[in-house]
Motif scaffolding. Structure first.
Motif, mmCIF file in Angstrom:
data_model
loop_
_atom_site.group_PDB
_atom_site.id
_atom_site.type_symbol
_atom_site.label_atom_id
_atom_site.label_comp_id
_atom_site.label_asym_id
_atom_site.label_seq_id
_atom_site.Cartn_x
_atom_site.Cartn_y
_atom_site.Cartn_z
ATOM 1 N N THR A 26 -8.493 -17.735 -4.672
ATOM 2 C CA THR A 26 -7.639 -18.176 -3.571
ATOM 3 C C THR A 26 -6.752 -17.027 -3.105
ATOM 4 O OG1 THR A 26 -5.962 -18.960 -5.139
ATOM 5 C CG2 THR A 26 -7.600 -20.561 -4.386
ATOM 6 N N HIS A 27 -6.363 -17.089 -1.854
ATOM 7 C CA HIS A 27 -5.464 -16.078 -1.302
ATOM 8 C C HIS A 27 -4.070 -16.226 -1.899
ATOM 9 C CE1 HIS A 27 -8.684 -16.151 1.698
ATOM 10 N NE2 HIS A 27 -8.287 -14.942 2.064
ATOM 11 N N LEU A 28 -3.284 -15.149 -1.817
ATOM 12 C CA LEU A 28 -1.892 -15.227 -2.239
ATOM 13 C C LEU A 28 -1.159 -16.246 -1.378
ATOM 14 C CD1 LEU A 28 -0.843 -11.500 -2.801
ATOM 15 C CD2 LEU A 28 -1.805 -13.113 -4.440
ATOM 16 N N SER A 29 -0.354 -17.071 -2.009
ATOM 17 C CA SER A 29 0.370 -18.106 -1.281
ATOM 18 C C SER A 29 1.758 -17.613 -0.901
ATOM 19 C CB SER A 29 0.472 -19.376 -2.127
ATOM 20 O OG SER A 29 1.162 -19.100 -3.344
ATOM 21 N N ASP A 30 2.308 -18.201 0.131
ATOM 22 C CA ASP A 30 3.676 -17.901 0.532
ATOM 23 C C ASP A 30 4.611 -18.942 -0.078
ATOM 24 O OD1 ASP A 30 3.243 -15.664 2.274
ATOM 25 O OD2 ASP A 30 2.284 -17.058 3.663
ATOM 26 N N GLU A 31 5.818 -18.591 -0.422
ATOM 27 C CA GLU A 31 6.478 -17.345 -0.116
ATOM 28 C C GLU A 31 6.392 -16.329 -1.271
ATOM 29 O OE1 GLU A 31 8.963 -16.698 2.533
ATOM 30 O OE2 GLU A 31 8.164 -18.414 3.612
ATOM 31 N N ASP A 32 6.580 -16.777 -2.513
ATOM 32 C CA ASP A 32 6.792 -15.851 -3.625
ATOM 33 C C ASP A 32 5.627 -14.897 -3.834
ATOM 34 O OD1 ASP A 32 9.259 -16.892 -4.034
ATOM 35 O OD2 ASP A 32 8.755 -18.047 -5.816
ATOM 36 N N GLU A 33 4.419 -15.423 -3.938
ATOM 37 C CA GLU A 33 3.276 -14.533 -4.159
ATOM 38 C C GLU A 33 3.126 -13.536 -3.018
ATOM 39 O OE1 GLU A 33 -0.222 -15.995 -6.956
ATOM 40 O OE2 GLU A 33 -0.265 -16.971 -4.998
ATOM 41 N N GLY A 34 3.400 -13.980 -1.809
ATOM 42 C CA GLY A 34 3.300 -13.075 -0.669
ATOM 43 C C GLY A 34 4.290 -11.933 -0.759
ATOM 44 N N PHE A 82 -6.931 -11.196 -7.814
ATOM 45 C CA PHE A 82 -7.109 -11.222 -9.265
ATOM 46 C C PHE A 82 -6.209 -10.195 -9.937
ATOM 47 C CE2 PHE A 82 -9.053 -9.608 -13.124
ATOM 48 C CZ PHE A 82 -9.323 -10.771 -13.836
ATOM 49 N N SER A 83 -6.145 -9.008 -9.378
ATOM 50 C CA SER A 83 -5.332 -7.942 -9.960
ATOM 51 C C SER A 83 -3.847 -8.294 -9.950
ATOM 52 C CB SER A 83 -5.553 -6.644 -9.180
ATOM 53 O OG SER A 83 -6.921 -6.301 -9.147
ATOM 54 N N ALA A 84 -3.406 -8.952 -8.881
ATOM 55 C CA ALA A 84 -1.997 -9.314 -8.781
ATOM 56 C C ALA A 84 -1.613 -10.397 -9.791
ATOM 57 C CB ALA A 84 -1.680 -9.785 -7.364
ATOM 58 N N ARG A 85 -2.585 -11.206 -10.223
ATOM 59 C CA ARG A 85 -2.273 -12.356 -11.073
ATOM 60 C C ARG A 85 -2.666 -12.189 -12.526
ATOM 61 N NH1 ARG A 85 -5.117 -16.078 -6.514
ATOM 62 N NH2 ARG A 85 -3.298 -16.543 -5.217
ATOM 63 N N VAL A 86 -3.521 -11.235 -12.839
ATOM 64 C CA VAL A 86 -4.145 -11.218 -14.161
ATOM 65 C C VAL A 86 -3.131 -11.045 -15.286
ATOM 66 C CG1 VAL A 86 -4.671 -8.725 -14.039
ATOM 67 C CG2 VAL A 86 -6.011 -10.235 -15.540
ATOM 68 N N PHE A 87 -2.139 -10.176 -15.117
ATOM 69 C CA PHE A 87 -1.189 -9.969 -16.217
ATOM 70 C C PHE A 87 -0.214 -11.140 -16.350
ATOM 71 C CE2 PHE A 87 -2.686 -5.583 -15.925
ATOM 72 C CZ PHE A 87 -2.853 -5.299 -17.268
ATOM 73 N N ARG A 523 4.640 -14.598 7.771
ATOM 74 C CA ARG A 523 4.518 -15.040 6.388
ATOM 75 C C ARG A 523 4.404 -13.787 5.513
ATOM 76 N NH1 ARG A 523 2.288 -20.300 6.671
ATOM 77 N NH2 ARG A 523 3.217 -21.269 8.520
ATOM 78 N N PRO A 524 5.100 -13.749 4.377
ATOM 79 C CA PRO A 524 5.096 -12.528 3.552
ATOM 80 C C PRO A 524 3.709 -12.050 3.157
ATOM 81 C CG PRO A 524 6.782 -14.054 2.804
ATOM 82 C CD PRO A 524 5.993 -14.784 3.830
#
Length: 613
Positions: A26-34, A82-87, A523-524
């Motif tokens: 899934t794409h990064l969601s707004d707001e925090d992940e964005g 995936f890279s943004a979320r894996v850790f 949107r961020p």
């Protein structure tokens, strides 16, 4: 293989199963992940490990540890979701394993195993562990710091119990935190301050301090002492003299020195690099101002976190009422075990502290989830061990909750998505796009495992036994996570129209001179998918100037924004892509110039290699 090893391997298997599959689906969601994903990507492209940046400007929301982990992910797997979320998932799994170790140390292996499973599969903890946000990191460091304290305190208590004579207290004198324990705790809390600032050290220390105050050895009063005398005697442990003595036994100087050694270099470096502006924004705006007044409409009553925790710990929160009554009964006896006192102090400090703050968000109290998970683990272990510990009526009431929730989700999603008048969807009267309404059917899918799991628990309770019925809740929690991320989330991802719009625009232009601007629609996460800063246009005059100055210009706006364009501006642009503006009415559009400069733009997929900001 020992019981501990088997339990840790089992939790690792479940963690890998529910945290890592479809992590980048899934794409990064707004707001925090964005915001956070875009800031980490910008730091990575710039090669800057000191100053967080977002959309070309200093971003003073959070310290760098989360960004560092994302940057390592980008280095290893490329610039993607995936890279943004894996850790975050790695630390979410680590927090569950530490929760198991805490449960094993405080109670027994099965209690720890249940608590670890709760941390992996309760709805909110699972969502946060799969998100590009700082909360999994902070939860791990806070839990690990408390675990270091628990190892010393309860080891010392067990030794005192073994050495004490019958009828004498197990601990004859107040506990002083040892130097190695203080260093280990401070190191972990120092890393916590690199995740979210002072809360990384203040709140874990408050948990430990409150527990030590509560456990201060008391002189037994005469049997005939009245209630007022007992209350006054109990409150003496929280008096100024005992408070200062307890604080000193917690080694504040050692703790502060180690924390400064761990986190101080970055805070000093970012202060120098930004002439103090980062620290001013970080502490002044995102700490003091957030505490004193609600930001971004994130407010709520004093019961806000009670409600969000009940939702966030689903499906395990179905046992909240019997667990709460069980705890109240223990406290009324005035002989609550130190283990229970610790868990209550732990959960209470976080819930009370953030309930007093004006700005409220569900993720603020995530570091309290290990304590709440352990309370669930203690109760379920007791019910599995002693059948008289809970009545069948309480279990039937608990198992009816997932049935009710699943039924409501199923019926509501079907009604909204399918039913209507004269062949139209029910939400058509509110100008919600047909494609958006049809995707709500995926919510109905989420109700199926809840219905099936609830009815299965009922059947097991009546035909096999309460042990099998209780264990089925664990199976339901795992299946619920798999359905959520394997079916529901990818299906609903199409509703993230700004991300899809900008990603499509990036693919449609491989020119390094392409510039994206927004007018009335930002949107961020758009920054993450455009891979470069986005211009902010505040007026139609700014739109006209942008089109004249940028031959390779693109604009993201809404149909309402386009209605404000003059005829001259409208003649200069053409719609490149157009999607529903869910959940708002209208549509979001991407425009491009229509002159010959941009007519020849090719459509290859743009490289994910680094691009300079």
């Amino acid at each position: 293989m020992s019981v501990r090893s088997r339990s840790l391997w089992f939790l690792t298997f479940i963690g890998v199963l529910v945290l890592f599959p479809w992590l980048g689906a899934t794409h990064l969601s707004d707001e925090d992940e964005g915001y956070f994903g875009s800031a980490a990507l910008e730091m990575w492209t710039r090669g800057d490990w000191i100053v967080p940046m977002f959309n070309g400007e200093m971003f003073g929301h959070k310290p760098p540890f989360m960004y560092w982990m994302m940057m390592l992910g980008f280095e290893a797997f490329g610039a993607n979701e995936f890279s943004a979320r894996v850790f975050s998932a790695v630390f979410g799994l680590a927090a569950a394993l530490v929760t198991y170790l805490l449960g094993e140390r405080l109670f027994n292996s099965r209690t720890g195993l249940i608590a670890g499973l709760v941390m992996l599969t309760s709805v909110f903890a699972n969502i946060v562990a799969r998100a590009a946000t700082p909360d999994s990191f902070l939860t791990f460091f806070s839990t690990a710091a408390i675990y270091c304290f628990v190892r010393q305190y309860f080891t010392q208590q067990a030794a005192a119990l073994a050495e004490s004579a019958p009828g004498r207290p197990a601990i004859a004198s107040p506990v002083r935190i040892s130097f190695p324990t203080a260093v280990a705790m401070a190191f972990l809390m120092g890393l916590g301050t690199l995740v979210k600032g002072p809360v990384g050290i203040i709140l874990p220390m408050a948990v430990i301090g409150l527990f030590l105050l509560w456990m201060t050895p008391q002189i037994e009063l005469p049997v005939g002492a009245n209630r007022w005398s007992r209350w006054r005697h109990s409150l003496r442990r929280f008096g100024p003299s005992n408070f200062l003595a307890t604080l000193w036994r917690m080694r504040p100087i050692t703790t502060l020195a180690v924390t400064i050694c761990v986190a101080g270099p970055w805070y000093l470096a970012v202060s120098r690099a930004t002439d103090g502006r980062f620290l001013q924004e970080f502490f002044g705006v995102h700490h003091l101002h957030r505490f004193a007044s609600p930001m971004d409409s994130h407010h709520g009553s004093l019961l806000y976190y009670v409600m969000t925790i009940l939702i966030g710990m689903f499906p395990w929160s179905i046992f909240a009422m019997p667990i709460g009554l069980r705890i109240a009964a223990r406290l009324r006896t005035r002989v609550a075990a130190p283990q229970l006192v610790l868990l209550l102090c732990w959960a209470g400090v976080y819930i009370v502290a953030f309930s007093l703050a004006a700005t409220k968000l569900p993720n603020y109290v995530l570091p309290a989830y290990p304590a709440l998970a352990l309370l669930v683990g203690v109760a379920i272990n007791d019910w599995l061990t002693r059948e008289a510990a809970i009545s069948l009526n309480w279990l039937r009431a608990a198992f009816s909750i997932p049935v009710a929730v699943g039924g409501v989700l199923l019926i509501a999603a079907l009604v909204v998505s399918v039913c209507g008048q004269q062949g139209e969807y029910l939400l058509g009267r509110y100008q919600v796009d047909v494609a958006v309404q049809s995707r709500l059917l995926y919510v109905a899918v989420l109700g199926l495992p809840l219905l099936a799991g609830g009815f299965l628990a009922f059947w097991l309770l009546d035909n096999v036994g309460r042990g099998a019925a209780l264990k089925s809740v664990g199976v339901l929690s795992v299946v619920n996570c798999l359905v959520l991320w394997g079916v529901v989330a990818p299906g609903l991802d199409g509703l993230q129209t700004p991300q899809l719009l900008v990603e499509h625009g990036r693919k449609c232009c491989h020119s390094e001179d392409a510039v994206l601007a927004q007018f009335g629609c930002f949107r961020p996460s758009m920054v993450f998918y455009w891979r470069q800063p986005i211009r902010m246009l505040a007026s139609t005059q700014a739109v006209a100037e942008f089109l004249h100055r940028e031959p390779h210009g693109f604009i993201v706006t809404t149909t309402a924004g386009m209605a404000k364009f003059s005829p001259e501006i409208s003649s200069e642009v053409a719609v490149l892509d157009q999607r529903s503006q869910f959940p708002k009415k209208g549509e979001i559009v991407m425009l491009r110039r229509t002159d010959p400069v941009t007519e020849h733009v090719a459509l290859p997929k743009r490289s994910l290699a680094r691009h300079p900001y």
